[in-house]
Design a protein around this motif. Structure first.
Motif, PDB file in Angstrom:
ATOM      1  N   GLY A  45     -39.312  28.595  98.563  1.00  0.00           N
ATOM      2  CA  GLY A  45     -38.813  27.649  97.575  1.00  0.00           C
ATOM      3  C   GLY A  45     -37.318  27.435  97.687  1.00  0.00           C
ATOM      4  O   GLY A  45     -36.831  26.303  97.576  1.00  0.00           O
ATOM      5  N   THR A  54     -37.562  30.561  92.820  1.00  0.00           N
ATOM      6  CA  THR A  54     -38.852  30.399  92.162  1.00  0.00           C
ATOM      7  C   THR A  54     -39.368  31.708  91.571  1.00  0.00           C
ATOM      8  O   THR A  54     -40.247  31.692  90.715  1.00  0.00           O
ATOM      9  CB  THR A  54     -39.898  29.851  93.154  1.00  0.00           C
ATOM     10  OG1 THR A  54     -39.882  30.651  94.344  1.00  0.00           O
ATOM     11  CG2 THR A  54     -39.585  28.410  93.514  1.00  0.00           C
ATOM     12  N   VAL A 121     -49.392  24.141  95.124  1.00  0.00           N
ATOM     13  CA  VAL A 121     -48.076  23.987  95.754  1.00  0.00           C
ATOM     14  C   VAL A 121     -48.228  23.554  97.205  1.00  0.00           C
ATOM     15  O   VAL A 121     -47.551  22.623  97.666  1.00  0.00           O
ATOM     16  CB  VAL A 121     -47.269  25.300  95.685  1.00  0.00           C
ATOM     17  CG1 VAL A 121     -45.959  25.152  96.455  1.00  0.00           C
ATOM     18  CG2 VAL A 121     -46.958  25.671  94.251  1.00  0.00           C
ATOM     19  N   SER A 125     -47.134  19.936  98.597  1.00  0.00           N
ATOM     20  CA  SER A 125     -46.034  19.910  99.559  1.00  0.00           C
ATOM     21  C   SER A 125     -46.434  19.234 100.860  1.00  0.00           C
ATOM     22  O   SER A 125     -45.646  18.491 101.456  1.00  0.00           O
ATOM     23  CB  SER A 125     -45.554  21.346  99.839  1.00  0.00           C
ATOM     24  OG  SER A 125     -45.028  21.942  98.675  1.00  0.00           O
ATOM     25  N   ALA A 142     -42.723  20.431  92.733  1.00  0.00           N
ATOM     26  CA  ALA A 142     -43.188  21.582  93.507  1.00  0.00           C
ATOM     27  C   ALA A 142     -42.560  22.874  93.006  1.00  0.00           C
ATOM     28  O   ALA A 142     -43.216  23.917  92.934  1.00  0.00           O
ATOM     29  CB  ALA A 142     -42.881  21.369  94.987  1.00  0.00           C
ATOM     30  N   ILE A 145     -44.319  24.159  89.857  1.00  0.00           N
ATOM     31  CA  ILE A 145     -45.625  24.771  90.131  1.00  0.00           C
ATOM     32  C   ILE A 145     -45.433  26.164  90.723  1.00  0.00           C
ATOM     33  O   ILE A 145     -46.128  27.119  90.344  1.00  0.00           O
ATOM     34  CB  ILE A 145     -46.456  23.891  91.080  1.00  0.00           C
ATOM     35  CG1 ILE A 145     -46.603  22.477  90.525  1.00  0.00           C
ATOM     36  CG2 ILE A 145     -47.842  24.500  91.293  1.00  0.00           C
ATOM     37  CD1 ILE A 145     -47.219  21.497  91.508  1.00  0.00           C
ATOM     38  N   ALA A 146     -44.472  26.294  91.648  1.00  0.00           N
ATOM     39  CA  ALA A 146     -44.203  27.596  92.259  1.00  0.00           C
ATOM     40  C   ALA A 146     -43.673  28.588  91.230  1.00  0.00           C
ATOM     41  O   ALA A 146     -44.053  29.770  91.229  1.00  0.00           O
ATOM     42  CB  ALA A 146     -43.207  27.443  93.412  1.00  0.00           C
ATOM     43  N   TRP A 228     -45.924  27.223 102.945  1.00  0.00           N
ATOM     44  CA  TRP A 228     -46.588  27.670 101.721  1.00  0.00           C
ATOM     45  C   TRP A 228     -47.979  28.222 102.002  1.00  0.00           C
ATOM     46  O   TRP A 228     -48.567  28.892 101.138  1.00  0.00           O
ATOM     47  CB  TRP A 228     -46.691  26.521 100.727  1.00  0.00           C
ATOM     48  CG  TRP A 228     -45.382  26.108 100.133  1.00  0.00           C
ATOM     49  CD1 TRP A 228     -44.646  24.993 100.431  1.00  0.00           C
ATOM     50  CD2 TRP A 228     -44.636  26.822  99.137  1.00  0.00           C
ATOM     51  NE1 TRP A 228     -43.490  24.968  99.689  1.00  0.00           N
ATOM     52  CE2 TRP A 228     -43.455  26.075  98.885  1.00  0.00           C
ATOM     53  CE3 TRP A 228     -44.843  28.003  98.431  1.00  0.00           C
ATOM     54  CZ2 TRP A 228     -42.492  26.475  97.954  1.00  0.00           C
ATOM     55  CZ3 TRP A 228     -43.891  28.413  97.510  1.00  0.00           C
ATOM     56  CH2 TRP A 228     -42.737  27.655  97.282  1.00  0.00           C
TER      57      TRP A 228
END
Length: 242
Positions: A45, A54, A121, A125, A142, A145-146, A228
């Motif tokens: 992140g 994150t 995520v 992404s 994003a 969410i992370a 990710w």
């Protein structure tokens, strides 16, 4: 009717009592794996989503406060990460309540929630490629969410394994490890109880988080937004194993 001393537990005993009293292999094996995931999520992140932590709310809080006081440009996503983290922890608690599970039995449903969030995520992404504009709207989404995935991990530890050491706050783990070593080496008497298991646990989490960071740094260079997929794969392993 008399109850014999060796008779089975009473039917109305709390279902999680045995789990809470007995040493749990889950509490020993799960946190190191989660620390690797936390390291991967935090660095992925940070490198791809506008230098936002994150997994470390403290870092975002410090940077947001510095920008507010010094008059620099405020990173809106960085500031929003703090209330989003709080909301995600609260939502995790509600999920735990709805599951009607207690103690270690809570680990699996919350691990599934973390897996789902990391899957979102990755999917988001790959479809929107937020790394191409780290300070844009897609990157901000994003990040949230992370951050929610990491909030779920924090809440999982406090709710399911309250005695486990934090998987992402490495300052605390480094402090625990250093103090324990000093106590073990001391010849003038102990200030605190030296626990070799505490030292081993702290070092394992430090190593796990560092490994996660190193792997994530290499993965971002090669895979970009697909990086990710690595924490997602480990999250799947956690669900299957535990």
């Amino acid at each position: 009717m008399l109850i014999q001393p060796n008779s089975p537990a009473l039917p109305n005993a709390h279902p999680s009592a045995a789990n809470d009293l007995a040493p749990s292999a889950l509490a020993q094996r799960l946190p190191p794996l989660l620390s690797v995931i936390a390291g991967m999520v935090d660095l992925t992140g940070f490198l791809t989503l506008g230098n936002i932590f994150t997994a470390h709310v403290t870092g975002n809080l410090v940077l947001a406060a510095a920008a507010a006081v010094r008059g620099g440009p405020l990173n809106l996503a960085q500031a929003l990460a703090i209330p989003v983290f709080i909301a995600a922890v609260a939502l995790t608690w509600l999920i735990a309540q709805a599951s009607r599970k207690h103690g270690p039995a809570l680990a699996r449903p919350l691990l599934i929630v973390q897996f789902v969030l990391l899957a979102i995520v990755l999917t988001f992404s790959v479809l929107t490629r937020p790394s191409t504009n780290p300070h844009g709207l897609m990157a901000g989404i994003a990040v949230m969410i992370a951050v929610s995935a990491m909030a779920c991990q924090y809440a999982l530890l406090r709710l399911a394994l309250p005695r486990a050491v934090s998987t992402a706050v490495m300052t605390g783990n480094l402090t625990n490890a250093t103090l324990t070593v000093m106590e073990i080496l001391s010849k003038r008497g102990s200030i605190m109880a030296a626990d070799a298991r505490r030292l081993t646990g702290s070092l394992a989490l430090l190593a796990g988080f560092l490994i996660g960071c190193l792997v994530a740094a290499a993965a971002v260079s090669v895979l970009a937004d697909w990086a990710w997929s690595l924490p997602l794969a480990l999250a799947a392993v956690a669900v299957v194993l535990y």
